[in-house]
Motif scaffolding. Sequence first.
Motif, PDB file in Angstrom:
ATOM      1  N   ALA A 216       0.695  -1.173   0.000  1.00  0.00           N
ATOM      2  CA  ALA A 216      -0.260   0.027  -0.289  1.00  0.00           C
ATOM      3  C   ALA A 216       1.058   1.366   0.077  1.00  0.00           C
ATOM      4  O   ALA A 216       0.423   2.301  -0.320  1.00  0.00           O
ATOM      5  CB  ALA A 216      -0.763   0.117   1.150  1.00  0.00           C
ATOM      6  N   ILE A 219       1.511   1.906  -3.555  1.00  0.00           N
ATOM      7  CA  ILE A 219       0.133   2.393  -4.614  1.00  0.00           C
ATOM      8  C   ILE A 219       0.264   4.232  -3.785  1.00  0.00           C
ATOM      9  O   ILE A 219      -0.468   5.178  -4.614  1.00  0.00           O
ATOM     10  CB  ILE A 219      -0.881   1.564  -4.261  1.00  0.00           C
ATOM     11  N   ARG A 235      -7.777   7.819  -9.011  1.00  0.00           N
ATOM     12  CA  ARG A 235      -6.873   7.059  -8.339  1.00  0.00           C
ATOM     13  C   ARG A 235      -7.733   6.114  -7.638  1.00  0.00           C
ATOM     14  O   ARG A 235      -7.153   5.051  -7.780  1.00  0.00           O
ATOM     15  CB  ARG A 235      -6.889   8.010  -6.540  1.00  0.00           C
ATOM     16  N   GLU A 236      -9.197   5.900  -8.081  1.00  0.00           N
ATOM     17  CA  GLU A 236     -10.147   4.329  -7.150  1.00  0.00           C
ATOM     18  C   GLU A 236      -9.784   3.659  -8.474  1.00  0.00           C
ATOM     19  O   GLU A 236     -10.041   2.179  -8.833  1.00  0.00           O
ATOM     20  CB  GLU A 236     -11.446   4.826  -7.415  1.00  0.00           C
ATOM     21  N   ILE A 239      -6.399   1.880  -8.064  1.00  0.00           N
ATOM     22  CA  ILE A 239      -6.219   0.797  -7.548  1.00  0.00           C
ATOM     23  C   ILE A 239      -7.278   0.090  -8.471  1.00  0.00           C
ATOM     24  O   ILE A 239      -6.839  -1.411  -7.358  1.00  0.00           O
ATOM     25  CB  ILE A 239      -7.397   1.375  -5.754  1.00  0.00           C
ATOM     26  N   ASP A 240      -8.485  -0.253  -8.469  1.00  0.00           N
ATOM     27  CA  ASP A 240      -8.707  -0.843  -9.316  1.00  0.00           C
ATOM     28  C   ASP A 240      -8.114  -2.270 -10.298  1.00  0.00           C
ATOM     29  O   ASP A 240      -7.779  -2.886 -10.214  1.00  0.00           O
ATOM     30  CB  ASP A 240     -10.026  -0.857 -10.597  1.00  0.00           C
ATOM     31  N   TYR A 242      -4.463  -1.874  -9.984  1.00  0.00           N
ATOM     32  CA  TYR A 242      -4.190  -2.330  -9.124  1.00  0.00           C
ATOM     33  C   TYR A 242      -4.730  -4.132  -9.092  1.00  0.00           C
ATOM     34  O   TYR A 242      -3.929  -4.810  -8.763  1.00  0.00           O
ATOM     35  CB  TYR A 242      -3.382  -1.663  -8.052  1.00  0.00           C
ATOM     36  N   PRO A 255     -10.724  -5.660  -1.377  1.00  0.00           N
ATOM     37  CA  PRO A 255     -10.460  -4.529  -1.111  1.00  0.00           C
ATOM     38  C   PRO A 255     -10.405  -3.285  -0.293  1.00  0.00           C
ATOM     39  O   PRO A 255      -9.912  -2.026  -0.831  1.00  0.00           O
ATOM     40  CB  PRO A 255     -11.558  -4.316  -2.475  1.00  0.00           C
ATOM     41  N   LEU A 258      -7.559  -3.325   1.565  1.00  0.00           N
ATOM     42  CA  LEU A 258      -6.269  -2.596   1.061  1.00  0.00           C
ATOM     43  C   LEU A 258      -6.411  -0.746   0.595  1.00  0.00           C
ATOM     44  O   LEU A 258      -5.444  -0.285   0.508  1.00  0.00           O
ATOM     45  CB  LEU A 258      -6.065  -2.853  -0.570  1.00  0.00           C
ATOM     46  N   ARG A 259      -7.655  -0.752   1.030  1.00  0.00           N
ATOM     47  CA  ARG A 259      -7.903   1.491   0.456  1.00  0.00           C
ATOM     48  C   ARG A 259      -7.648   1.738   2.369  1.00  0.00           C
ATOM     49  O   ARG A 259      -7.219   2.898   1.965  1.00  0.00           O
ATOM     50  CB  ARG A 259      -9.432   1.056  -0.302  1.00  0.00           C
ATOM     51  N   ILE A 262      -3.884   2.133   2.479  1.00  0.00           N
ATOM     52  CA  ILE A 262      -3.600   3.307   0.895  1.00  0.00           C
ATOM     53  C   ILE A 262      -3.389   4.264   1.717  1.00  0.00           C
ATOM     54  O   ILE A 262      -2.419   5.206   1.584  1.00  0.00           O
ATOM     55  CB  ILE A 262      -3.943   3.200  -0.155  1.00  0.00           C
TER      56      ILE A 262
END
Length: 468
Positions: A216, A219, A235-236, A239-240, A242, A255, A258-259, A262
């Motif tokens: 993270a 990212i 940004r979203e 992330i998707d 990745y 998910p 991870l968010r 991050i």
Amino acid sequence: MEDIKNLTTLYRHVTGTEPEWTKALTPAGSNRRYYRIGGATATLVGVAGTSKEENDAFVYLSRHFSSLGLPVPEVKAVSNDGMSYIITDLGDRQLFSCLAERDFLEKSIRMLASLHIKGCEGLDFRHCFPVEAFDEQSVMWDLNYFKYSYLNTTGISYSEPHLQADFERLAADVAAMTRQKGVFMHRDFQSRNVMIAPDGTPWMIDFQGGRKGPAAYDIASFIHQARAGFDTDTREWLIDSYIDEAARLGNRPNPDTLRYEIRLMALVRSLQTLGAYGLRGKTERKSHFLRSIPPALAGLKRLTEKPFDRYPYLMKVIELLTNQDLEQKCDGFEGLTVRVSSFSYKKGIPEDPSGNGGGFVFDCRAMDNPGRYEEYRSLTGLDREVIDFLEQRGEITIFLSACYSLVDAAVDNYLTRGFTSLTVSYGCTGGQHRSVYSAQHTAEHIKKLHPEVRVILCHREQSIHTIL
């Protein structure tokens, strides 16, 4: 000269020929020196380092990643003392110069997932420099870097014990993530450290400071880079992308988890980055880093709008830092204050907070607008690409010369008469390119001519406020 002599020897060893020319490349934030060396046989890049241990880490990592098929520069030769080495030349095109091209962004974030998952295969983290893992001590180094190199330069008063307690709690949380799910963490994965080859393939550079740590972190470094200016949707999407690539490689993260990670790593990264900007900008007076401070603060403010409840005192310090009132910061100042602003005409001319009214308002819209060109739309007048665009056309130099003649005369007059406030505003269509360039250069021009003047600079549409 010793650098060039050593690198010439390495070039000769690699190619079997003498180089025909050597060109020093623009240095970045480190003390390493880079040279492009060319001849009839090949063009290569030579690196003269200041630390053998750091060089050793880069050489080991580069060879390890190359063996796994990851896109990194190939080390062609290393000097006997380990202080210099030769690598492949990846050109000059950084991802930073083409952030509007989503294909490059997606390829880069998918490359990062490959680094995290494939790069650990057979990797001996003991070769990492200066430490092998992003543990509690390593995190505390970054947090104290922020405290001593940036926070302590702002004049903000804070409780050392309370801040230390939150630092230790944050460091423990990050270290637990490293122990539980650590990968090879690039450590500085941002758009200036991704090169775009002529065939459109992204390549990673400057990973010599990498170590075992949370995925993270990288990212967050990439999607929250202040001067990249990615919006929430971008940004979203990154992330998707990745998560999709990690799943394709057999390691799909949760998910939601991870968010959150991050966001947490973005906090750590933001503080570390401000420490670097404080050292390189405020202490070493490197203008590129000084210009990076305001957008970094704006990004930190956005990040903590939803506060991290586990670190309440740190949140209080960040609130003081990002909402610092410029007038209160300079209490007791009785000289001339010049407020220089950039703005968008769509949102109206800035008000004069002194209540005096008047001042200068200059319209930049007659000049060619960088915002009309795709490659500049995500950038501002603080970015080198936009600066070069405007200066090469020459219009802005003539324009500012005329503006300076009026502003300089007013400043001289106000100083003589003991006046305390003057406003200078530059407007353009979006308040992003021409006006930002003009306001930035005018503020610097005034401060250079009159160090005794307090210059408050505001790029309104970027939420950037600073004192020169």
